[in-house]
Motif scaffolding. Structure first.
Motif, PDB file in Angstrom:
ATOM      1  N   ILE A 163       0.867  -1.174   0.000  1.00 17.11           N
ATOM      2  CA  ILE A 163       0.000   0.000   0.000  1.00 17.11           C
ATOM      3  C   ILE A 163       0.907   1.228   0.000  1.00 17.11           C
ATOM      4  N   SER A 164       0.815   2.037  -1.030  1.00 21.43           N
ATOM      5  CA  SER A 164       1.665   3.216  -1.126  1.00 21.43           C
ATOM      6  C   SER A 164       1.203   4.285  -0.139  1.00 21.43           C
ATOM      7  N   ARG A 165       2.122   4.731   0.719  1.00 24.55           N
ATOM      8  CA  ARG A 165       1.760   5.780   1.680  1.00 24.55           C
ATOM      9  C   ARG A 165       1.421   7.070   0.944  1.00 24.55           C
ATOM     10  N   SER A 166       2.332   7.508   0.076  1.00 20.74           N
ATOM     11  CA  SER A 166       2.067   8.756  -0.643  1.00 20.74           C
ATOM     12  C   SER A 166       0.866   8.604  -1.563  1.00 20.74           C
ATOM     13  N   GLY A 167       0.765   7.465  -2.253  1.00 18.12           N
ATOM     14  CA  GLY A 167      -0.343   7.255  -3.170  1.00 18.12           C
ATOM     15  C   GLY A 167      -1.684   7.246  -2.468  1.00 18.12           C
ATOM     16  N   SER A 168      -1.776   6.530  -1.345  1.00 16.81           N
ATOM     17  CA  SER A 168      -3.058   6.413  -0.648  1.00 16.81           C
ATOM     18  C   SER A 168      -3.474   7.722   0.010  1.00 16.81           C
ATOM     19  N   THR A 169      -2.516   8.440   0.604  1.00 17.14           N
ATOM     20  CA  THR A 169      -2.875   9.691   1.275  1.00 17.14           C
ATOM     21  C   THR A 169      -3.204  10.789   0.264  1.00 17.14           C
ATOM     22  N   ILE A 170      -2.414  10.888  -0.803  1.00 17.66           N
ATOM     23  CA  ILE A 170      -2.704  11.894  -1.839  1.00 17.66           C
ATOM     24  C   ILE A 170      -4.028  11.577  -2.524  1.00 17.66           C
ATOM     25  N   ALA A 171      -4.261  10.304  -2.838  1.00 16.64           N
ATOM     26  CA  ALA A 171      -5.513   9.915  -3.489  1.00 16.64           C
ATOM     27  C   ALA A 171      -6.716  10.244  -2.606  1.00 16.64           C
ATOM     28  N   THR A 172      -6.591   9.991  -1.308  1.00 19.09           N
ATOM     29  CA  THR A 172      -7.686  10.285  -0.383  1.00 19.09           C
ATOM     30  C   THR A 172      -8.021  11.774  -0.394  1.00 19.09           C
ATOM     31  N   LEU A 173      -7.001  12.611  -0.356  1.00 17.65           N
ATOM     32  CA  LEU A 173      -7.234  14.054  -0.366  1.00 17.65           C
ATOM     33  C   LEU A 173      -7.794  14.520  -1.709  1.00 17.65           C
ATOM     34  N   LEU A 174      -7.323  13.947  -2.814  1.00 21.96           N
ATOM     35  CA  LEU A 174      -7.853  14.305  -4.123  1.00 21.96           C
ATOM     36  C   LEU A 174      -9.335  13.957  -4.216  1.00 21.96           C
ATOM     37  N   LEU A 175      -9.711  12.791  -3.703  1.00 21.76           N
ATOM     38  CA  LEU A 175     -11.118  12.381  -3.731  1.00 21.76           C
ATOM     39  C   LEU A 175     -11.983  13.259  -2.830  1.00 21.76           C
ATOM     40  N   ARG A 176     -11.361  13.918  -1.854  1.00 28.14           N
ATOM     41  CA  ARG A 176     -12.097  14.827  -0.977  1.00 28.14           C
ATOM     42  C   ARG A 176     -12.073  16.264  -1.502  1.00 28.14           C
ATOM     43  N   GLY A 177     -11.610  16.440  -2.725  1.00 33.22           N
ATOM     44  CA  GLY A 177     -11.692  17.738  -3.359  1.00 33.22           C
ATOM     45  C   GLY A 177     -10.528  18.669  -3.100  1.00 33.22           C
ATOM     46  N   VAL A 178      -9.411  18.131  -2.658  1.00 30.51           N
ATOM     47  CA  VAL A 178      -8.233  18.953  -2.371  1.00 30.51           C
ATOM     48  C   VAL A 178      -7.386  19.081  -3.634  1.00 30.51           C
ATOM     49  N   ASP A 179      -6.834  20.265  -3.842  1.00 27.97           N
ATOM     50  CA  ASP A 179      -5.937  20.515  -4.969  1.00 27.97           C
ATOM     51  C   ASP A 179      -4.736  19.566  -4.930  1.00 27.97           C
ATOM     52  N   GLY A 180      -4.239  19.169  -6.101  1.00 29.45           N
ATOM     53  CA  GLY A 180      -3.189  18.173  -6.187  1.00 29.45           C
ATOM     54  C   GLY A 180      -1.911  18.545  -5.458  1.00 29.45           C
ATOM     55  N   GLU A 181      -1.388  19.727  -5.686  1.00 30.70           N
ATOM     56  CA  GLU A 181      -0.152  20.134  -5.023  1.00 30.70           C
ATOM     57  C   GLU A 181      -0.341  20.265  -3.520  1.00 30.70           C
ATOM     58  N   ALA A 237       5.482  17.362 -10.391  1.00 29.13           N
ATOM     59  CA  ALA A 237       5.239  17.648 -11.812  1.00 29.13           C
ATOM     60  C   ALA A 237       4.159  16.726 -12.373  1.00 29.13           C
ATOM     61  N   VAL A 238       4.171  15.468 -11.971  1.00 24.73           N
ATOM     62  CA  VAL A 238       3.170  14.506 -12.440  1.00 24.73           C
ATOM     63  C   VAL A 238       1.782  14.896 -11.960  1.00 24.73           C
ATOM     64  N   ILE A 239       1.677  15.309 -10.695  1.00 22.51           N
ATOM     65  CA  ILE A 239       0.374  15.673 -10.143  1.00 22.51           C
ATOM     66  C   ILE A 239      -0.187  16.906 -10.843  1.00 22.51           C
ATOM     67  N   ARG A 240       0.679  17.866 -11.163  1.00 25.16           N
ATOM     68  CA  ARG A 240       0.220  19.059 -11.877  1.00 25.16           C
ATOM     69  C   ARG A 240      -0.391  18.682 -13.228  1.00 25.16           C
ATOM     70  N   LYS A 241       0.190  17.677 -13.886  1.00 24.46           N
ATOM     71  CA  LYS A 241      -0.275  17.276 -15.213  1.00 24.46           C
ATOM     72  C   LYS A 241      -1.360  16.205 -15.156  1.00 24.46           C
ATOM     73  N   LYS A 242      -1.741  15.781 -13.915  1.00 30.16           N
ATOM     74  CA  LYS A 242      -2.821  14.812 -13.726  1.00 30.16           C
ATOM     75  C   LYS A 242      -2.546  13.521 -14.500  1.00 30.16           C
ATOM     76  N   ARG A 243      -1.418  12.904 -14.201  1.00 25.23           N
ATOM     77  CA  ARG A 243      -1.028  11.687 -14.914  1.00 25.23           C
ATOM     78  C   ARG A 243      -0.758  10.527 -13.960  1.00 25.23           C
ATOM     79  N   LEU A 244      -1.642  10.332 -12.999  1.00 24.96           N
ATOM     80  CA  LEU A 244      -1.466   9.227 -12.067  1.00 24.96           C
ATOM     81  C   LEU A 244      -1.892   7.888 -12.656  1.00 24.96           C
ATOM     82  N   PHE A 245      -2.592   7.914 -13.795  1.00 23.02           N
ATOM     83  CA  PHE A 245      -3.016   6.664 -14.429  1.00 23.02           C
ATOM     84  C   PHE A 245      -1.826   5.750 -14.712  1.00 23.02           C
TER      85      PHE A 245
END
Length: 263
Positions: A163-181, A237-245
């Protein structure tokens, strides 16, 4: 473990700590490929994480300095920093509770490659859904106590390798409407108390370290620090370009490969 292996593991940790692909999962897989690899507890892994947190300290030194000075100042910006500091403290509480309660259980999973493979598949799925359904653009001043507690709980369970720490925490905040950076910065800052706490708990394992292994551990820590600096810059840089796929696909492929290999 040889010096080269230690440095390579440090580089692997540094690159994967901030990229949403689970550094602990990658370390466990890589260590399983090294004949005779052993460590007292998870001391080496924790020291590598400490190296990457050193990268966070350097990269976000201005933000961290502002947070530490905010309680002693009274400007408008300082009020925002004090609020952010309180949110980081609140988010660290569920992480600490989960980490302390399940420490031995989670450590036992580091040698269970099928579980790690399955958790990589979970990480990939989480990244896919967060990129597909991310919404909103809330900044640091709009973060709430609920955001902090939820993401702190998610961080606690991200101790599970795979389970990625950065991936899971960033994803959780993104799903809650928080800006990527904003999500990335909050995730990195929230990791620091958890890693330093885990380091303190692992100091007791120093007694079990074989003579002469400490220089190896420190060389790996230095490599993790250097690679971590590059990884932070790349992820932002990846988050700014929205390329987590791309990371979702990578986690699916890696998880499937390890699962096929182990079973």
């Amino acid at each position: 473990m040889t010096p080269i292996q230690s440095i390579l593991l440090g580089i692997l940790q540094g690159l994967t700590e901030f990229l949403p692909v689970s550094s602990s999962g990658h370390l466990a897989i890589a260590q399983s490929l090294i004949p005779g690899f052993s460590q007292p507890g998870v001391l080496f892994d924790v020291l590598l994480h400490l190296g990457t947190m050193g990268a966070v300290l350097l990269y976000f030194r201005r933000e961290i300095g502002a947070l530490l000075c905010a309680p002693f100042r009274s400007g408008p910006e300082d009020r925002l920093q004090r609020r952010l500091l309180l949110l980081l403290i609140a988010g660290s509480v569920p992480t600490a509770i989960i980490g302390l309660a399940f420490k031995d259980f989670f450590e036992g999973l580091f040698e269970n490659l099928p579980v790690i493979a399955l958790m990589l598949l979970v990480t990939g799925t989480l990244l896919f859904f967060c990129e597909r359904f991310r919404r909103g653009s809330r900044r640091e001043g709009e973060l709430t106590i609920s955001d902090a507690l939820i993401v702190g709980t998610v961080q606690g369970f991200s101790i599970i390798p795979g389970i990625s720490r950065s991936g899971s925490t960033i994803a959780t905040l993104l799903l809650r409407g928080v800006d990527g950076e904003t999500a990335a910065r909050f995730s990195f800052l929230l990791a620091m108390p958890a890693v330093f706490g885990a380091t303190l708990l692992s100091l007791k394992d120093l007694e079990g370290a074989a003579a002469g292994t400490l220089p190896l551990y420190l060389s790996g820590t230095a490599a993790a620090f250097a690679a971590g600096l590059l990884s932070i810059h790349f992820l932002l840089a990846v988050i700014r370009k929205k390329r987590l796929f791309a990371f979702a696909i990578y986690c699916w492929l890696a998880g499937a490969a390890v699962l096929f290999w182990t079973l």
